[in-house]
Design a protein around this motif. Structure first.
Motif, PDB file in Angstrom:
ATOM      1  N   VAL A 235     -18.319 -17.772  17.955  1.00 17.64           N
ATOM      2  CA  VAL A 235     -19.052 -16.784  17.258  1.00 17.64           C
ATOM      3  C   VAL A 235     -20.139 -17.537  16.460  1.00 17.64           C
TER       4      VAL A 235
ATOM      5  N   TYR B  75     -10.902  -9.804  16.577  1.00 23.00           N
ATOM      6  CA  TYR B  75     -11.239 -11.116  15.824  1.00 23.00           C
ATOM      7  C   TYR B  75     -11.173 -10.739  14.488  1.00 23.00           C
TER       8      TYR B  75
ATOM      9  N   PRO C 104     -13.456 -11.790  11.223  1.00 23.54           N
ATOM     10  CA  PRO C 104     -14.477 -12.552  10.800  1.00 23.54           C
ATOM     11  C   PRO C 104     -14.225 -13.434   9.583  1.00 23.54           C
TER      12      PRO C 104
ATOM     13  N   GLU D 247     -19.997 -13.105   8.390  1.00 23.87           N
ATOM     14  CA  GLU D 247     -20.105 -12.930  10.074  1.00 23.87           C
ATOM     15  C   GLU D 247     -20.465 -11.404   9.874  1.00 23.87           C
TER      16      GLU D 247
ATOM     17  N   MET E 188     -20.495  -8.926  12.905  1.00 22.69           N
ATOM     18  CA  MET E 188     -20.034  -8.756  14.442  1.00 22.69           C
ATOM     19  C   MET E 188     -21.094  -7.865  14.941  1.00 22.69           C
TER      20      MET E 188
ATOM     21  N   VAL F 190     -21.165 -13.692  20.334  1.00 24.51           N
ATOM     22  CA  VAL F 190     -19.810 -14.076  20.693  1.00 24.51           C
ATOM     23  C   VAL F 190     -19.941 -14.502  22.435  1.00 24.51           C
TER      24      VAL F 190
END
Length: 738
Positions: free
Chosen positions: A146, A272, A274, A278, A280, A285
C-alpha cells in the motif's frame, strides 16, 4: 602447501582483484560510438522505430536490436514503470559477439522499473473499518503493498505443541485456536519454524479438532521422505524439536492490527485494515503477479544497468506445494523424488532476475525491492558474470542465489568466476525467514566482495553445500573469496532462526578465503547459543579465515565443530570472545586477538573499510569485570565462578540448585557502572533473578538471554546475580561497562 602452489594461488588472487577493479571502474553505459545503434524503450512504448520520440516496448526494443548486425547496440529505457505480464527474455540472439556489445540501461536521469505488480482498485469501506476490493481473475494476492509499504497477511498468536500437536498426517488444535469456527479455514496457512527451517502449508480441511494440510506440502514437511539432508527428520514438523505453530495466517477472523490483509479465494476479494493516515480511495495498492521479470537464458556479453525490479511474485508457496523449507530458502517439492541426503534436488525460490547459463553478463546498479520471492539468480553454468553496485530491500526471500546443488556438474553447467560485489542488502527474508542474504552452492572462483548486509533473519552469506555427505568431499567447490563484507544485525532473534552464522560455509573448498569482513551482532540477544560469526559447518575444509573483525556474537566468533571439517586455518582475526579449538584434523588457530574489550586501530581500519561504502564501527566497551574477583554461593562440579570472566561464551559457571543461589564479581573498588551484560549458559538456566549493586537492585523476569543487557547509572564495587527463589545461577559471561 608447496612454493609453486603458493605462487599460483597468489597469482589467482591478484587476477581476481584486478578483474574486480576493472569491472567496477568500467562505466556501466558508455556513449554509443560511431556506427553503434541506440534504441529507446518506454513504459507505454508501442512504436517500431524505437527512437527517443517514438520509443518501443521493451519487447519491441529487443526484437529491433536483433536486426542490428555487426555493431554495438544500446537500449535506453525511459523512466517509469514497465508493467510486465510475462518475463522479458534475452538469449543468445540478443548477445554481443565478435567484439560487439549489447547494453540495456536507464536513459540519462531516468529510473525505469520492471514491475510484475497488478493494481487493486475499487475499494469499499465496511462498518468495521476494513476495506475490500475485487481481485482480477488469475491473480492470487500473497503479498500486498500500500503506497509502497508492505502489508502483513492477517496472523494470529503462536500455538504451542501441546495444543497444536503435529503428526505425519496433520495437526490438532482446530477447536482451541478457533479455526474450526472460521468461515474459510482452507484459505489459511500454518507457519512453522523448526531450528533453521520454515514451513508454510495451507489448511486443506478441518474435522473436529484435527486439521489436515495441502499435499505434497505437509508430507514434504514431515519425516520419512528420505529426500532431505542427513538426520533432518529431527527438524521436521513431527519431530521432537517442533515446539508449535509460529502463527496461522490469512483469515478475516485474524484482522485485528492496522496494516493486515486477508485474501478470500471464493469471493475473489482482498480485505485490508488500513494504517493510520492511509486513504484507500487514493492509495496505490499493488500485489505481485508476474513471477519473473528478466530472464537471460544462454545470453553472453550483455550489460544490464540502472534498472529497477519490483513486485515480482513467487507463486509456489500459494499452491499445494507450499513451502517445505530445507535450508537457505530452498524447498523440497514434488510428491516423489530420488532418495538423497546431499540436497541435490532442492528447489530455489523464484527471482525477479535470472541468469541461466550466461557468460560475461553484467548486472550493475540495479534496484530490487518489494518482491514476493528472491532478487537475482545466477545458475546453470553461468560464468565470468557479475552482479555489482545493486540494492536489495524488502524481499520475501533471499537477495542473491549463485550456483546450483550438483557437486560435480559437467563443464557447461559449472558456475565459475562469478562476482557479487558492492551491493547493499537490507531487510530480506521478510516472509521466508530461513532464507539468506547471499547464497552460493557449488561454485568455483566466486568473489563475494565489499557487500553490505543488514537486518537479516538468518545467515548473511552462505557458500557451499552437501553437509557430511560424500558428495561434498570432492566437488567443484574451490578458490572462493568472501572478502571485505559488512554484515550487521543478522540472525535477528525475533525471527526465531537458529544454527547459522553471519558467514556460513559447507563442503571442502581448497583455496577459499574469508578475509577482511566486519561482523557485528549475529544472534545477539538470543536465548540459545548457536548463532555464530563465521560458521565452518559440517565438511567445510581447506578454508582460510583471516583478518576479520567479529564482535557481539551470540555464540562462537568462529565455529569449526565437526571432526570431518579438516585443514581450516583461522589467523590474525580480532574478536571480543574466545572460541574452542577447531574440531577437524589439521585445523589451526593462530595469532588471533581474542577477548578484546577495545578494538585496536588495525581492526578499526579493516572494519571501517568493509562493505559497499565502508561505514561506522561499533567500538567495544571496556569491561570492568574481567579484572575483578568472582565468587558464588556454591559450585557444581568444576563450573567455577571465574568462568564468567574468561571472555569465553562457551564456558559456564554453575552453582548448585539452592534457595537464593548467587554469583558475584568484586571490582576491587567502587566504580561508576552504566551497563551490565549477563550471558546465560548452554541450558538457559538462570531465570527470575535480581541484579544487585551497592545502590539497589533490578529484577529480571524469565530466562536470561545472550546477553540480557541492563542500562543503569550506579556506583558500585560489587555486582551480584541472585535467583529470586530456589534454583541455579549458571552464566557464560558477565560484562560490566563503565
Amino acid at each position: 602447501m608447496n612454493r609453486a602452489t603458493h605462487i599460483l594461488r597468489g597469482a589467482a588472487a591478484a587476477v581476481t582483484t584486478t578483474f574486480l577493479a576493472a569491472l567496477l571502474a568500467a562505466p556501466a553505459a558508455q556513449a554509443a560510438p560511431g556506427g553503434a545503434r541506440t534504441l529507446y524503450a518506454g513504459p507505454d512504448g508501442g512504436g517500431t522505430s524505437c527512437t527517443a520520440a517514438r520509443p518501443c516496448s521493451v519487447e519491441g526494443a529487443r526484437d529491433r536490436a536483433r536486426t542490428e548486425r555487426g555493431r554495438d547496440v544500446r537500449v535506453l529505457l525511459k523512466g517509469g514503470t514497465y508493467r510486465l505480464t510475462e518475463p522479458l527474455e534475452l538469449g543468445a540472439e540478443d548477445s554481443g559477439k565478435n567484439g560487439r556489445t549489447v547494453t540495456w540501461t536507464a536513459a540519462p536521469g531516468a529510473r525505469p522499473v520492471l514491475s510484475g505488480g497488478r493494481d487493486l482498485t475499487g475499494w469499499q469501506r465496511a462498518a468495521d473499518g476494513t476495506w475490500t476490493a475485487p481481485v482480477p481473475d488469475g491473480v492470487t494476492p500473497r503479498q500486498l503493498f500500500v503506497d509502497g509499504q508492505r502489508a502483513v497477511r492477517a496472523r494470529g498468536e503462536a500455538c504451542a505443541a501441546a495444543v497444536c500437536d503435529a503428526t505425519k498426517t496433520g495437526m490438532t488444535g482446530a477447536d482451541a485456536t478457533g479455526i474450526a469456527r472460521w468461515q474459510r479455514p482452507t484459505d489459511a496457512e500454518a507457519v512453522i519454524r523448526v531450528r533453521w527451517r520454515n514451513y508454510h502449508c495451507r489448511i486443506a480441511g478441518v474435522s473436529g479438532d484435527v486439521m489436515t494440510f495441502a499435499q505434497p506440502c505437509w508430507t514434504n514437511s514431515a519425516s520419512g521422505t528420505g529426500r532431505t539432508g542427513p538426520s533432518w527428520d529431527s527438524t521436521t514438523v513431527d519431530s521432537a524439536r517442533y515446539s508449535g505453530v509460529a502463527f496461522f495466517e490469512n483469515a478475516p477472523e485474524l484482522l485485528d492490527t492496522p496494516g493486515e490483509f486477508a485474501w478470500n479465494s471464493e469471493a475473489r476479494t482482498v480485505t485490508y485494515l488500513p494504517r493510520r493516515g492511509e486513504n484507500m480511495r487514493r492509495a496505490q495498492v499493488v500485489t505481485p503477479h508476474t513471477e519473473q521479470l528478466l530472464v537471460l537464458d544462454g545470453a553472453h556479453d550483455i550489460t544490464v544497468s540502472g534498472i529497477g525490479f519490483a513486485y515480482a511474485a513467487y507463486r509456489q508457496p500459494g499452491t499445494d506445494e507450499g513451502y517445505a523449507g530445507t535450508q537457505a530458502g530452498l524447498t523440497l517439492t514434488g510428491a516423489t523424488g530420488p532418495a538423497d541426503h546431499a540436497g541435490r534436488y532442492y528447489t530455489k525460490p523464484a527471482a525477479a532476475l535470472t541468469v541461466r547459463g550466461g557468460q560475461r553478463v553484467r548486472i550493475d546498479g540495479a534496484r530490487f525491492e518489494h518482491l514476493g520471492g528472491a532478487g537475482a539468480i545466477l545458475e546453470a553454468g553461468t560464468k565470468d558474470s557479475a552482479l555489482t553496485r545493486s540494492s536489495f530491500t524488502d524481499l520475501s526471500s533471499g537477495a542473491v542465489y549463485a550456483g546450483d546443488t550438483e557437486p560435480l556438474p559437467g563443464t557447461a553447467l559449472a558456475g565459475e568466476r562469478n562476482t557479487v560485489a558492492y551491493n547493499t542488502i537490507r531487510r530480506t527474508g521478510v516472509e521466508y525467514t530461513d532464507s539468506v542474504g547471499i547464497w552460493a552452492g557449488y561454485e568455483a572462483g566466486l568473489t563475494v566482495d565489499h557487500n553490505t548486509l543488514e537486518h537479516l533473519p538468518y545467515s548473511g552469506i552462505s557458500v557451499g553445500w552437501g553437509w557430511n555427505q560424500p558428495e561434498a568431499q570432492k566437488s567443484v567447490l574451490r578458490d572462493n573469496k568472501v572478502t571485505d563484507n559488512r554484515i550487521t544485525d543478522v540472525m535477528e532473534v525475533a525471527r526465531e532462526q537458529h544454527d547459522g552464522g553471519a558467514i556460513y560455509t559447507q563442503g571442502a573448498q581448497p583455496g577459499t578465503v574469508v578475509s577482511g569482513n566486519y561482523i557485528n551482532r549475529s544472534a545477539h540477544g538470543n536465548t540459545e547459543r548457536d548463532g555464530n560469526g563465521i560458521y565452518l559447518d559440517e565438511q567445510s575444509s581447506h578454508i582460510l579465515v583471516e583478518k576479520n573483525v567479529i564482535t557481539r556474537i551470540g555464540y562462537k566468533w568462529v565455529s569449526n565443530w565437526a571432526d570431518y571439517g579438516i585443514r581450516n586455518t583461522a589467523r590474525g582475526n580480532w574478536t571480543d570472545t574466545a572460541a574452542p579449538a577447531p574440531g577437524g584434523t589439521g585445523s589451526v588457530m593462530t595469532g588471533n586477538l581474542t577477548g578484546l574489550d577495545r578494538l585496536p586501530a588495525a581492526a578499526l581500519a579493516v572494519a571501517s573499510r568493509a562493505g559497499a561504502h565502508g561505514g561506522r564501527v561499533e567500538q567495544l566497551r571496556a569491561d570492568l569485570a574481567r579484572t575483578g574477583t568472582a565468587t558464588q554461593s556454591s559450585t557444581d562440579r568444576t563450573a567455577a565462578a571465574a568462568l564468567a570472566l574468561d571472555a569465553d561464551t562457551t564456558t559456564d559457571t554453575r552453582t548448585l540448585a539452592e534457595a537464593g543461589a548467587w554469583w558475584q564479581v568484586d571490582l576491587g573498588t567502587k566504580r561508576r557502572v552504566r551497563q551490565i551484560e549477563i550471558w546465560n549458559d548452554v541450558s538457559s538456566t538462570t531465570a527470575d533473578f535480581d541484579v544487585i549493586t551497592d545502590e539497589g537492585s533490578v529484577h529480571v523476569s524469565g530466562k536470561s538471554l545472550r546477553p540480557t543487557v541492563l542500562d543503569l547509572n550506579s556506583s558500585t564495587r560489587t555486582v551480584r546475580i541472585k535467583v529470586a527463589g530456589t534454583g541455579r545461577v549458571a552464566l557464560s559471561q558477565v560484562l560490566v561497562h563503565p
